[in-house]
Write a protein that holds these residues in place. Structure first.
Motif, PDB file in Angstrom:
ATOM      1  N   VAL A  21       0.791  -1.217   0.151  1.00  0.00           N
ATOM      2  CA  VAL A  21      -0.069  -0.110   0.178  1.00  0.00           C
ATOM      3  C   VAL A  21       0.801   1.186   0.037  1.00  0.00           C
ATOM      4  O   VAL A  21       0.523   2.078  -0.610  1.00  0.00           O
ATOM      5  CB  VAL A  21      -0.836  -0.152   1.068  1.00  0.00           C
ATOM      6  CG1 VAL A  21      -1.582   1.323   1.325  1.00  0.00           C
ATOM      7  CG2 VAL A  21      -2.024  -1.252   1.035  1.00  0.00           C
ATOM      8  N   ALA A  22       1.887   1.403   0.935  1.00  0.00           N
ATOM      9  CA  ALA A  22       2.764   2.455   1.015  1.00  0.00           C
ATOM     10  C   ALA A  22       3.444   2.807  -0.482  1.00  0.00           C
ATOM     11  O   ALA A  22       3.465   3.727  -0.788  1.00  0.00           O
ATOM     12  CB  ALA A  22       4.099   2.317   1.838  1.00  0.00           C
ATOM     13  N   GLU A  23       3.886   1.628  -0.977  1.00  0.00           N
ATOM     14  CA  GLU A  23       4.527   1.992  -2.303  1.00  0.00           C
ATOM     15  C   GLU A  23       3.441   2.581  -3.436  1.00  0.00           C
ATOM     16  O   GLU A  23       3.901   3.329  -4.289  1.00  0.00           O
ATOM     17  CB  GLU A  23       5.120   0.636  -3.015  1.00  0.00           C
ATOM     18  CG  GLU A  23       6.275   0.225  -2.277  1.00  0.00           C
ATOM     19  CD  GLU A  23       6.972  -1.034  -2.923  1.00  0.00           C
ATOM     20  OE1 GLU A  23       6.158  -2.141  -3.532  1.00  0.00           O
ATOM     21  OE2 GLU A  23       8.122  -0.933  -2.586  1.00  0.00           O
ATOM     22  N   ARG A  24       2.321   2.337  -3.325  1.00  0.00           N
ATOM     23  CA  ARG A  24       1.235   2.553  -4.407  1.00  0.00           C
ATOM     24  C   ARG A  24       0.683   4.152  -3.996  1.00  0.00           C
ATOM     25  O   ARG A  24       0.487   4.786  -5.030  1.00  0.00           O
ATOM     26  CB  ARG A  24       0.072   1.824  -4.064  1.00  0.00           C
ATOM     27  CG  ARG A  24      -0.048   0.369  -4.549  1.00  0.00           C
ATOM     28  CD  ARG A  24      -0.159   0.210  -6.056  1.00  0.00           C
ATOM     29  NE  ARG A  24      -1.631   0.352  -6.368  1.00  0.00           N
ATOM     30  CZ  ARG A  24      -2.618  -0.453  -6.535  1.00  0.00           C
ATOM     31  NH1 ARG A  24      -2.073  -1.884  -6.376  1.00  0.00           N
ATOM     32  NH2 ARG A  24      -3.678  -0.249  -6.756  1.00  0.00           N
ATOM     33  N   VAL A  25       0.926   4.378  -2.694  1.00  0.00           N
ATOM     34  CA  VAL A  25       0.347   5.770  -2.220  1.00  0.00           C
ATOM     35  C   VAL A  25       1.381   6.761  -2.081  1.00  0.00           C
ATOM     36  O   VAL A  25       1.164   8.076  -1.921  1.00  0.00           O
ATOM     37  CB  VAL A  25      -0.917   5.697  -1.425  1.00  0.00           C
ATOM     38  CG1 VAL A  25      -1.997   4.856  -1.738  1.00  0.00           C
ATOM     39  CG2 VAL A  25      -0.355   5.230   0.089  1.00  0.00           C
ATOM     40  N   GLY A  26       2.651   6.436  -1.805  1.00  0.00           N
ATOM     41  CA  GLY A  26       3.681   7.185  -1.496  1.00  0.00           C
ATOM     42  C   GLY A  26       3.280   7.455   0.231  1.00  0.00           C
ATOM     43  O   GLY A  26       3.335   8.519   0.711  1.00  0.00           O
ATOM     44  N   GLY A  27       3.579   6.188   0.801  1.00  0.00           N
ATOM     45  CA  GLY A  27       3.250   6.534   2.313  1.00  0.00           C
ATOM     46  C   GLY A  27       4.439   6.159   3.285  1.00  0.00           C
ATOM     47  O   GLY A  27       5.535   5.617   2.575  1.00  0.00           O
ATOM     48  N   GLU A  28       4.336   6.400   4.261  1.00  0.00           N
ATOM     49  CA  GLU A  28       5.269   6.031   5.580  1.00  0.00           C
ATOM     50  C   GLU A  28       4.603   5.271   6.380  1.00  0.00           C
ATOM     51  O   GLU A  28       3.378   5.547   6.976  1.00  0.00           O
ATOM     52  CB  GLU A  28       5.958   7.481   5.962  1.00  0.00           C
ATOM     53  CG  GLU A  28       6.778   8.353   4.898  1.00  0.00           C
ATOM     54  CD  GLU A  28       7.494   9.352   5.521  1.00  0.00           C
ATOM     55  OE1 GLU A  28       7.716   9.378   6.674  1.00  0.00           O
ATOM     56  OE2 GLU A  28       7.604  10.292   4.754  1.00  0.00           O
ATOM     57  N   ILE A  29       5.368   4.464   7.193  1.00  0.00           N
ATOM     58  CA  ILE A  29       4.711   3.508   8.111  1.00  0.00           C
ATOM     59  C   ILE A  29       4.934   4.023   9.493  1.00  0.00           C
ATOM     60  O   ILE A  29       6.017   4.141   9.816  1.00  0.00           O
ATOM     61  CB  ILE A  29       5.205   1.893   7.692  1.00  0.00           C
ATOM     62  CG1 ILE A  29       4.459   1.584   6.408  1.00  0.00           C
ATOM     63  CG2 ILE A  29       4.725   1.056   8.792  1.00  0.00           C
ATOM     64  CD1 ILE A  29       5.154   0.390   5.863  1.00  0.00           C
ATOM     65  N   VAL A  30       3.955   3.791  10.231  1.00  0.00           N
ATOM     66  CA  VAL A  30       4.132   4.127  11.692  1.00  0.00           C
ATOM     67  C   VAL A  30       3.754   2.750  12.546  1.00  0.00           C
ATOM     68  O   VAL A  30       2.630   2.148  12.319  1.00  0.00           O
ATOM     69  CB  VAL A  30       3.170   5.252  12.174  1.00  0.00           C
ATOM     70  CG1 VAL A  30       2.981   5.359  13.678  1.00  0.00           C
ATOM     71  CG2 VAL A  30       3.461   6.393  11.392  1.00  0.00           C
ATOM     72  N   ASN A  31       4.669   2.050  13.159  1.00  0.00           N
ATOM     73  CA  ASN A  31       4.747   0.920  13.874  1.00  0.00           C
ATOM     74  C   ASN A  31       3.467   1.157  15.035  1.00  0.00           C
ATOM     75  O   ASN A  31       3.544   2.056  16.043  1.00  0.00           O
ATOM     76  CB  ASN A  31       5.676   0.592  14.429  1.00  0.00           C
ATOM     77  CG  ASN A  31       5.767  -0.475  15.180  1.00  0.00           C
ATOM     78  OD1 ASN A  31       5.191  -1.775  15.211  1.00  0.00           O
ATOM     79  ND2 ASN A  31       6.444  -0.389  16.770  1.00  0.00           N
ATOM     80  N   ALA A  32       2.665  -0.028  15.150  1.00  0.00           N
ATOM     81  CA  ALA A  32       1.706   0.000  16.382  1.00  0.00           C
ATOM     82  C   ALA A  32       1.921  -1.311  16.859  1.00  0.00           C
ATOM     83  O   ALA A  32       0.724  -2.026  17.333  1.00  0.00           O
ATOM     84  CB  ALA A  32       0.220   0.287  15.682  1.00  0.00           C
ATOM     85  N   ASP A  33       2.898  -1.947  16.944  1.00  0.00           N
ATOM     86  CA  ASP A  33       3.370  -3.109  17.673  1.00  0.00           C
ATOM     87  C   ASP A  33       4.350  -2.715  18.724  1.00  0.00           C
ATOM     88  O   ASP A  33       5.415  -2.427  18.649  1.00  0.00           O
ATOM     89  CB  ASP A  33       4.027  -4.224  16.473  1.00  0.00           C
ATOM     90  CG  ASP A  33       4.198  -5.511  17.495  1.00  0.00           C
ATOM     91  OD1 ASP A  33       4.940  -5.377  18.299  1.00  0.00           O
ATOM     92  OD2 ASP A  33       3.898  -6.438  16.800  1.00  0.00           O
ATOM     93  N   ALA A  34       3.620  -3.221  20.071  1.00  0.00           N
ATOM     94  CA  ALA A  34       4.490  -2.436  21.223  1.00  0.00           C
ATOM     95  C   ALA A  34       5.858  -3.116  21.172  1.00  0.00           C
ATOM     96  O   ALA A  34       6.804  -2.345  21.687  1.00  0.00           O
ATOM     97  CB  ALA A  34       3.772  -3.131  22.505  1.00  0.00           C
TER      98      ALA A  34
END
Length: 301
Positions: A21-34
């Motif tokens: 998804v990030a590659e398709r929309v130009g995204g950056e990822i925010v981790n939500a795994d403690a």
């Protein structure tokens, strides 16, 4: 830029979907795994390597030492700042993970109840007296929902829930926000599999972790203070390996309890997430999940 949250149980493929998804929309990822917040806790958390991240910026990974205590309040503040900074750059924030309270705190702006040192100390003493399993059972008697969402090995959060119940006279969840419009109008995508198939995936995931060197990773982290870490030492896989090593084993006997604990945790994640009517669920076995996620994102408002 409307954020996308890709959430769901452990082992469903959230990280892989998020990358696509990030590659398709130009995204950056925010981790939500403690537990992926911890430096050095890589194999047991299935953290993506730097190479596997494909050059996509990842936030809230490797931000804590194993001796530091992870808190929902710290995460909420830091991750919210990340989301807003990403959006300000014109990129799409993509929140990815399965830590239930972390996700809810971020998307629903959870306001945390005050703490009382005396009450906290009382429950910590009770924990020392009866042990974590017995205290978890006591929590279940007064607040079944809180007990269902907290691992029976997580003494710190069990103590916190009991503290809140005593101070407020209400269930721990009563301090949580009501489910309404998610913060930033986030599109929430849930990923899951058929139970039997997911169990097979979890078994393979566990086998891979031990084959890839989880025991050696734990040994190395013990030298960096893992045993003293209030939250890190209780992570799935790590706690089981530590217990086996402490009993004189070589760590390999931790494989089965790690799998069982992970499967149990998945059941709790499902129970928690299924209450949220805002989640657009996708079948992990489907081949068009990237398109389906983007379609839901464009139409959520």
């Amino acid at each position: 830029m409307r954020p996308i949250a890709i959430i769901g149980p452990t082992g469903t493929g959230k990280s892989a979907l998020a990358l696509e998804v990030a590659e398709r929309v130009g995204g950056e990822i925010v981790n939500a795994d403690a537990m992926q917040q911890y430096r050095g806790m890589d194999i047991g958390t299935a953290k993506l390597t730097v190479a596997e991240r494909r050059g996509i910026p990842h936030h809230q990974l490797d931000v804590l030492d194993v001796t530091e205590t992870a808190t929902v309040a710290r995460y909420q503040q830091a991750a919210a700042a990340d989301v807003e900074a990403i959006a300000a750059r014109g990129a799409v924030p993509i929140v990815v993970g399965g830590s239930m309270l972390y996700i809810q705190s971020l998307l629903d702006e959870w306001s945390f109840p005050a703490t009382d040192p005396a009450v906290r100390a009382k429950w910590e003493q009770r924990l020392a007296e009866v042990g974590v399993a017995a205290l978890h059972a006591e929590l279940a008697q007064v607040d079944a929902d809180a007990a269902a969402s907290i691992l029976p090995t997580d003494g710190r959060r069990i103590v916190r829930a009991l503290e809140v119940v005593e101070l407020t006279g209400k269930p721990f969840a009563a301090s949580a926000p009501k489910i309404g419009k998610p913060r930033w109008d986030t599109a929430i995508i849930g990923l899951d599999w058929d139970t039997a198939v997911l169990d097979e995936r979890l078994a393979q995931r566990t086998d891979n972790m031990f084959a890839d060197g989880l025991v050696d990773e734990v040994r190395g982290l013990l030298g960096r203070g893992l045993r003293d870490g209030v939250t890190a030492s209780r992570a799935l896989g790590y706690a089981q390996v530590i217990a086996d090593l402490d009993s004189g084993g070589d760590g390999t006997a931790a494989r089965e309890p790690t799998f069982i604990g992970t499967r149990r945790y998945v059941r709790r994640q499902r129970s928690w997430f299924r209450r949220d009517h805002r989640i657009h669920w996708l079948d992990g076995a489907a081949t068009d999940n990237v398109d389906a996620a983007l379609k839901a994102w464009r139409h959520v408002s």
